[in-house]
Enzyme design. Sequence first.
Site, PDB file in Angstrom:
ATOM      1  N   HIS A   1      35.623  56.249  32.865  1.00 36.90           N
ATOM      2  CA  HIS A   1      36.673  55.839  33.799  1.00 36.90           C
ATOM      3  C   HIS A   1      36.258  56.267  35.205  1.00 36.90           C
ATOM      4  O   HIS A   1      35.804  57.412  35.390  1.00 36.90           O
ATOM      5  CB  HIS A   1      38.012  56.479  33.402  1.00 36.90           C
ATOM      6  CG  HIS A   1      39.144  56.060  34.276  1.00 36.90           C
ATOM      7  ND1 HIS A   1      39.745  54.819  34.152  1.00 36.90           N
ATOM      8  CD2 HIS A   1      39.763  56.685  35.311  1.00 36.90           C
ATOM      9  CE1 HIS A   1      40.697  54.716  35.082  1.00 36.90           C
ATOM     10  NE2 HIS A   1      40.721  55.829  35.793  1.00 36.90           N
TER      11      HIS A   1
ATOM     12  N   ASN B   1      34.937  56.480  26.423  1.00 38.18           N
ATOM     13  CA  ASN B   1      35.246  55.562  27.521  1.00 38.18           C
ATOM     14  C   ASN B   1      34.807  56.211  28.824  1.00 38.18           C
ATOM     15  O   ASN B   1      34.859  57.437  28.977  1.00 38.18           O
ATOM     16  CB  ASN B   1      36.750  55.269  27.568  1.00 38.18           C
ATOM     17  CG  ASN B   1      37.098  54.266  28.658  1.00 38.18           C
ATOM     18  OD1 ASN B   1      36.449  53.233  28.800  1.00 38.18           O
ATOM     19  ND2 ASN B   1      38.111  54.584  29.448  1.00 38.18           N
TER      20      ASN B   1
HETATM   21  C1  GRF Z   1      32.953  50.806  35.439  1.00 32.83           C
HETATM   22  O1  GRF Z   1      33.314  51.081  36.762  1.00 32.83           O
HETATM   23  C2  GRF Z   1      33.764  51.665  34.509  1.00 32.83           C
HETATM   24  O2  GRF Z   1      34.129  52.908  35.055  1.00 32.83           O
HETATM   25  C3  GRF Z   1      34.991  50.846  34.295  1.00 32.83           C
HETATM   26  O3  GRF Z   1      34.545  49.501  34.247  1.00 32.83           O
HETATM   27  C4  GRF Z   1      33.358  49.409  35.020  1.00 32.83           C
HETATM   28  C5  GRF Z   1      32.292  48.776  34.179  1.00 32.83           C
HETATM   29  O4  GRF Z   1      31.258  48.405  34.985  1.00 32.83           O
HETATM   30  N1  GRF Z   1      35.653  51.220  33.068  1.00 32.83           N
HETATM   31  P1  GRF Z   1      29.937  47.794  34.312  1.00 32.83           P
HETATM   32  O5  GRF Z   1      30.341  46.534  33.568  1.00 32.83           O
HETATM   33  O6  GRF Z   1      29.375  48.831  33.377  1.00 32.83           O
HETATM   34  O7  GRF Z   1      29.041  47.521  35.497  1.00 32.83           O
END
Ligand code: GRF
Length: 209
Positions: A109, A107
């Site tokens: 974050h 994941n």
């Molecule tokens: C990212 O900021 C990630 O850290 C969080 O959700 C967002 C996903 O963005 N978990 P994207 O859909 O990849 O542009």
Amino acid sequence: MNVAVLGSGRGSNLQAILESLQQGALTDVRICAVISNNSGAGILEIAKQNSIPSFHISQKQCASDDQLNDRLLSTLSQFGTELVVLAGYMKRLDRRIIERYRDRVLNIHPALLPRHGGEGLYGMHVHEAVIRAGEKESGATVHLVDEEYDHGPIVLQRTVPVADGETPESLATKVLEIEHQLLPEAIQLFAEGRITVNEKTHQVAIQPL
Ligand code: GRF
């Protein structure tokens, strides 16, 4: 290595992974499937544009959580998934999936875990919390997924400074740039077989090349 990507949003992290593949920065990786719980998610669009099998799988379509997880598991195994990447996937992964892919779910974050993570801390809420806490730096974290939100052992982390007068929006932009570097780097480490997890401490070790 077959990598399945799960996401609920616009898909910029998937785009970054695909660009790393095109540039040759990421090798020996194939995005085998993209799954979203949100039929309108940009991540599904990006998958289609790149001829990657894409699936809308959500609770709404399923009679039960068990059926949802059966569908997720069968789709993941149908494409020979070896690593599951959560890129903005807003649903908690069921224990059945985490067990099936133990230490093979990543994941990303948008903060420096273990601070500013956990239930409800996603998207702008994360950056607002970081600024409210008066942090002088923030950043992105790639971690292994376990049964709790944003809790598994950390694989990679990279920081960005929080400037005076930083807004959640400006911080989000800086952190997203780091995410787009960090996630492909973490996937490459898995593809090179350099990630080991200590059985006892459950800490991640990165083996030298
Ligand atoms: C990212 O900021 C990630 O850290 C969080 O959700 C967002 C996903 O963005 N978990 P994207 O859909 O990849 O542009």
